[in-house]
Design an enzyme around this catalytic site. Structure first.
Site, PDB file in Angstrom:
ATOM      1  N   TRP A 163       0.591  -1.174   0.180  1.00 27.47           N
ATOM      2  CA  TRP A 163       0.036  -0.092   0.048  1.00 27.47           C
ATOM      3  C   TRP A 163       0.963   1.301  -0.099  1.00 27.47           C
ATOM      4  CZ3 TRP A 163      -4.023  -1.921  -1.660  1.00 27.47           C
ATOM      5  CH2 TRP A 163      -4.458  -3.211  -1.252  1.00 27.47           C
ATOM      6  N   ASP A 164       1.886   1.310   0.644  1.00 21.32           N
ATOM      7  CA  ASP A 164       2.814   2.353   0.897  1.00 21.32           C
ATOM      8  C   ASP A 164       3.316   2.572  -0.645  1.00 21.32           C
ATOM      9  OD1 ASP A 164       3.002   3.120   3.331  1.00 21.32           O
ATOM     10  OD2 ASP A 164       4.553   1.726   3.633  1.00 21.32           O
ATOM     11  N   PHE A 165       3.763   1.513  -1.591  1.00 16.63           N
ATOM     12  CA  PHE A 165       4.259   1.683  -2.884  1.00 16.63           C
ATOM     13  C   PHE A 165       3.249   2.074  -3.717  1.00 16.63           C
ATOM     14  CE2 PHE A 165       7.848  -0.493  -0.924  1.00 16.63           C
ATOM     15  CZ  PHE A 165       8.722   0.275  -1.154  1.00 16.63           C
ATOM     16  N   GLY A 168       2.658   5.816  -3.141  1.00 14.66           N
ATOM     17  CA  GLY A 168       3.633   6.483  -3.526  1.00 14.66           C
ATOM     18  C   GLY A 168       3.808   6.949  -4.893  1.00 14.66           C
TER      19      GLY A 168
END
Lengths: 408, 408
Positions: A163-165, A168
């Site tokens: 989810w972070d990537f 981003g």
């Protein structure tokens, strides 16, 4: 670094993964990204893993090709400088809370057409991080071996902070969309991007939300099989595990030939009255019989032979590698133009460094750049962006409002 | 749909997940995205899960808010129309092979400043899909329970096709970067984006490649624990599993209070001569003792009580939900402005539909739009973009080169 974005400067006030990644992607396509941190380092400055000398290998990869300005962000003066810088540059990426000193309103008060991207936790302001939003949206309870008892099976977190990537990359996209809008209309934008919305929204975009609502309950546990198509891990006679997938008629035909299971397939087709070449549906419906047939064939050949047959048939497959094997794999890294020579990393440790994921055959790729030392560009940024004299900067350094490079 | 990109038209020739997602994100920010498919439907048109009437719930979510043009893409005439359309519009997203009729060169021959985004498998042209690149880069062999024997532990695929979704978002970003460059210089760009490079490149950007090279081997298996920080799943007295994370001093302090483990923490600090509030390092190093302490506390309270205490302390935590629970969770879906009312989906099935992940407080969000029926916009697109008369379009339909809506 390709020079697609070399007219663009961005102030980034970030920590952890999602927000720094948005800046990283812009920097790797040529933007000037000025990461501004508290002078002692932000919350992520000492993020595992650290080298023996205490440099974070996480930080120096997520902040590659950026500049660094170090300010006392606990002081009014430091905060004032940051807001002035963001307004001067005109675009800002941050994951500070909206109710912090770096609100969109504070920047907009100095610059009417400000564009800001704010990475948040949940849309309502509650804190979240990759592993907690992942728990909320259902994926961990779908993971793990197929034969686990559905009632007692534990959740399985994915190791990749996906989810972070996704956040981003999407954040970098949404910011460029807002900049494009400003180019055409003169209007600025406040763009808020909740990590939690990326998670539950992706679950919906993938069709999973519609699926569980349509069937009125959860999907069965699939282990390592691909949902809705033919694909799973198999194991060769010599114990090598590999993943295969066949989503198109060509991939399916090639795989049947590579495994030499034509007769078994024909028998199953007669038994069930289907043609497996027709599409995903018969292959997925009868996956259990198909998997047994393919696994039986895999057990009668060493991997080298299977690999050679699958390559000859143009199959889509890959051997499972550990991360260490992957890092040392020539085709993946050393011979891959994604990676360039090791730049002068803050850690002093040399290893392959990434260019942008995207490659542009007609343009010069350039070499990967290192992450900065904390405060390495403090003087340059304050002089160029805010027009401060060297005397004025010297006073700010003496007062502890600005810090210079932490190289030594 | 926000109107950030409403001056932009994009031709999308896609299948599966990554490439359609890039178009979806643009459409949800207001771009006109014209998805062009073979008249019988592309490779993904019947992707699981299908409704009783045979409509794909996957397709109708990944192609929301797009227009549809259906052509005979096996014929020279249909292919010619598609290349002409892409050149007329000026920007194209595709995952067709570079050596297909829709090469960048073919489009560029008709329009010098063409911008194309091509989603690929591996950088060298080999086929790949999410689950095969995932196998190659190391994550599946890091997943699963901590107590599995490292020698015999099977790979654990992540259920989320994370590489597809990262690639889709990054592709939308890279295309806008190329368009920005064209706005400023007049130059077009061919942008190639290999799924495999997104995977191995993310592994590097995350610091994992540097880490395994620095330590000279693989990372230990962590189960559901967060790498390098304090976080794991716990289980309450009444059997509820939940994920907690504490990466900042504030999060850590709140968690210790919420679990009421101050005394146990103090004892461990004396035993090991550390202060856990100092940062990730002591908390990660001694995670095994800390996990035992927190799990012991969790077992002595029901989840409702733990939830209330964690909420009061502003902790970062989340209960594990199944996908079906998540889809029916009011806070996640019904009360979340990410979702809008069900539009007229091709399937006829009504369920919450996503807006863009990004929200812009100062702008009108609009309602989510449905995916098109295949060929629904064939006449409109050919008339508006290629200036074909209704007579000319009628002849193309009669000849089988163009198909109209498959609604009935």
């Amino acid at each position: 670094m390709y020079n697609l974005l070399n007219d663009l400067s961005i102030v980034e006030v970030s920590s952890f993964v999602a927000s720094p990644t948005a800046g990283l992607y812009c920097a790797q396509l040529g933007a000037e990204v000025i990461r501004v941190d508290h002078k002692a380092g932000g919350l992520d400055y000492n993020r595992y893993m650290l080298t023996g000398e205490g440099r974070s290998l996480s930080w120096e990869n997520l902040n590659r090709a950026k500049k660094s300005l170090a300010l006392d962000l606990q002081s009014g003066e430091g905060r004032e400088l940051l807001v002035a810088l963001a307004a001067s540059v005109g675009q800002c990426i941050t994951n500070l809370p909206e109710k912090s000193f770096l609100s969109h309103a504070a920047m907009q008060a100095r610059r009417a057409d400000m564009v800001s991207l704010r990475v948040m936790g949940w849309h309502d302001g509650r804190q979240a991080m990759d592993f907690t939003v992942n728990a909320a949206v259902g994926y961990p309870l779908m993971g793990g071996p197929e034969d686990w008892d559905p009632v007692t099976a534990p959740p399985v977190n994915q190791v990749l902070p996906a989810w972070d990537f996704i956040t981003g990359a999407y954040g970098a996209f949404a910011m460029l969309a807002a900049l494009r809008h400003r180019d055409r209309t003169g209007e600025g934008s406040e763009v808020r991007l909740p990590l939690g919305d990326v998670a539950i929204g992706t679950m919906a975009n993938a069709g999973l939300m519609a699926e569980v609502l349509y069937r009125g309950g959860d999907r069965e546990r699939l282990g390592n099989a691909i949902w809705g198509a033919f694909g799973r891990d198999f194991r060769s006679r010599d114990g090598v595990r590999f993943m295969v997938a066949a989503l198109t008629p060509k991939q399916w035909g090639g795989l049947v030939k590579a495994f030499g299971v034509e007769a078994g397939i024909a028998a199953l087709e007669v038994e069930y009255g289907v043609r497996f070449a027709d599409g995903d549906t018969p292959r997925f419906t009868h996956r259990s019989d198909l998997f047994a047939l393919f696994q039986h064939a895999a057990e009668h050949a060493d991997y080298a032979e299977l690999e050679s047959r699958m390559t000859a048939q143009g199959c889509t497959f890959e051997r499972y590698r550990t991360a260490f094997e992957a890092a040392n794999d020539r085709a993946l890294v050393a011979d891959n133009p994604l990676f360039g020579p090791a730049p002068a990393n803050p850690s002093g440790f040399d290893y392959p460094a990434t260019r942008s994921f995207a490659n542009l055959p007609e343009r010069e790729a350039g070499d990967p750049a290192p992450a900065p030392f904390l405060g390495q560009h403090s003087e340059e940024v304050l002089a160029e962006k805010l027009g401060l004299s060297s005397g004025a900067i010297g006073k700010l350094v003496d007062a502890g409002t600005v810090a210079l490079s932490d190289k030594e």
